[in-house]
Design a protein around this motif. Structure first.
Motif, mmCIF file in Angstrom:
data_model
loop_
_atom_site.group_PDB
_atom_site.id
_atom_site.type_symbol
_atom_site.label_atom_id
_atom_site.label_comp_id
_atom_site.label_asym_id
_atom_site.label_seq_id
_atom_site.Cartn_x
_atom_site.Cartn_y
_atom_site.Cartn_z
ATOM 1 N N GLU A 167 0.767 -5.525 -2.467
ATOM 2 C CA GLU A 167 0.131 -6.029 -1.240
ATOM 3 C C GLU A 167 -0.292 -4.896 -0.303
ATOM 4 O O GLU A 167 -0.622 -5.142 0.853
ATOM 5 C CB GLU A 167 1.092 -6.968 -0.510
ATOM 6 N N SER B 19 -6.597 -9.343 2.576
ATOM 7 C CA SER B 19 -5.373 -9.702 1.866
ATOM 8 C C SER B 19 -4.237 -8.690 1.968
ATOM 9 O O SER B 19 -3.077 -9.026 1.713
ATOM 10 C CB SER B 19 -5.698 -9.934 0.375
ATOM 11 N N SER B 20 -4.525 -7.453 2.329
ATOM 12 C CA SER B 20 -3.486 -6.430 2.324
ATOM 13 C C SER B 20 -2.524 -6.608 3.494
ATOM 14 O O SER B 20 -2.938 -6.897 4.617
ATOM 15 C CB SER B 20 -4.108 -5.043 2.391
ATOM 16 N N ARG B 21 -1.242 -6.369 3.235
ATOM 17 C CA ARG B 21 -0.234 -6.455 4.278
ATOM 18 C C ARG B 21 0.028 -5.105 4.930
ATOM 19 O O ARG B 21 0.679 -5.032 5.969
ATOM 20 C CB ARG B 21 1.067 -7.017 3.709
ATOM 21 N N ARG C 109 -1.954 -4.076 11.088
ATOM 22 C CA ARG C 109 -0.878 -4.054 10.100
ATOM 23 C C ARG C 109 -0.366 -2.617 9.938
ATOM 24 O O ARG C 109 -0.991 -1.692 10.448
ATOM 25 C CB ARG C 109 -1.410 -4.602 8.766
ATOM 26 N N ALA D 46 6.005 -3.701 6.052
ATOM 27 C CA ALA D 46 5.255 -4.944 5.829
ATOM 28 C C ALA D 46 6.143 -6.114 5.420
ATOM 29 O O ALA D 46 5.666 -7.253 5.371
ATOM 30 C CB ALA D 46 4.187 -4.717 4.763
ATOM 31 N N SER E 296 4.213 -10.531 9.790
ATOM 32 C CA SER E 296 3.093 -9.708 10.261
ATOM 33 C C SER E 296 2.734 -9.990 11.715
ATOM 34 O O SER E 296 2.287 -9.092 12.434
ATOM 35 C CB SER E 296 1.870 -9.929 9.367
#
Length: 259
Positions: free
Chosen positions: A14, A48-50, A97, A200, A204
């Motif tokens: 992720e 989509s990335s955390r 993030r 992460a 979030s």
């Protein structure tokens, strides 16, 4: 697209890994700035990335501004470049993030500022050096860089880094908080991914709010002084003393390229 991309994004679980692989010391040209901005706005980073890991390639994270390319710009072009550079620094600094810089090699001037935008910096132990040497060209930090650096470096560390204009090896980079930890070069990205995942794993929304509480006021200060500072900075860029120093560096770089 023909040729090798200057910026690549790889998804590792992720976490998005954004890698600068331009060559030329990964110096910041107008085209590279646009590619980095586009990457931050596009999937997977924007969706989509955390978490995000920012890194370079080989011996270089980034050596700062591409003086060869920028010496070709007129005043209007330089104002546009500075605006886009400051936009990149601001976007990375307030990214909602976790951001971890995997400082794989030299991070100097604008390259060091990119690293300081992150929430955590993992430095390759050994030859890699970090520092802000703009003052040696007769230039101040751009406004975004100045505000970010003032927020991050405290007391004597700020004076030593900004006014000293030197680059710093591993031990001094840690002492001055330019880097948060150092590992062997072959573990830099791996360790940065571990850090990114550890940040992460928490909700979030909580991370975003706590980061924004600290960093949004810095962004407001950057915006408040934006126009006036950019005009002043470009005046100094085109001043005879700065142009002489830039030309000397440009000639050395071109001579090295032709060898």
């Amino acid at each position: 697209m023909a040729g090798r991309a200057n910026v690549v994004v790889e998804q590792v679980d992720e976490v998005a890994v954004l890698r600068i692989q331009r060559g030329k010391g990964n110096s910041l040209s107008p085209a590279l700035i646009e590619e980095l901005l586009d990457a931050l706005r596009a999937p997977p980073i924007a969706e989509s990335s955390r978490a995000l890991v920012l890194t370079g390639e080989g011996r270089f994270f980034s050596t700062g501004l591409d003086l060869v390319e920028l010496s070709k710009l007129d005043r209007a072009g330089m104002l546009l470049f500075l605006d886009r550079l400051q936009g990149l620094l601001a976007a990375l600094y307030v990214f909602g993030r976790p951001v971890v810089a995997a400082v794989n090699g030299h991070a100097v001037a604008g390259g060091c500022l990119l690293a300081l935008c992150a929430d955590w910096r993992v430095l390759a132990r050994g030859e890699a050096r970090m520092g802000l040497n703009e003052i040696t060209l007769g230039l101040p930090l751009p406004q975004a860089g100045l505000e970010i650096t003032q927020e991050h470096l405290r007391g004597s560390a700020y004076a030593e880094v900004v006014f000293g204009g030197q680059t710093h090896g591993t031990d001094d980079a840690l002492r001055l908080t330019l880097a948060d930890e150092a590992v062997e070069p072959d573990r830099v990205v791996e360790r940065a991914l571990e850090r990114a995942r550890s940040f992460a794993r928490h909700p979030s929304v909580a991370f975003h709010h706590m980061k924004a509480a600290v960093r949004d006021p810095v962004l407001l200060r950057i915006r408040a002084k934006h126009d006036q500072h950019e005009e002043t900075w470009v005046d100094l860029w085109f001043s005879p003393p700065a142009q002489q120093r830039i030309q000397e560096i440009r000639e050395r770089l071109l001579a090295k390229k032709s060898e």
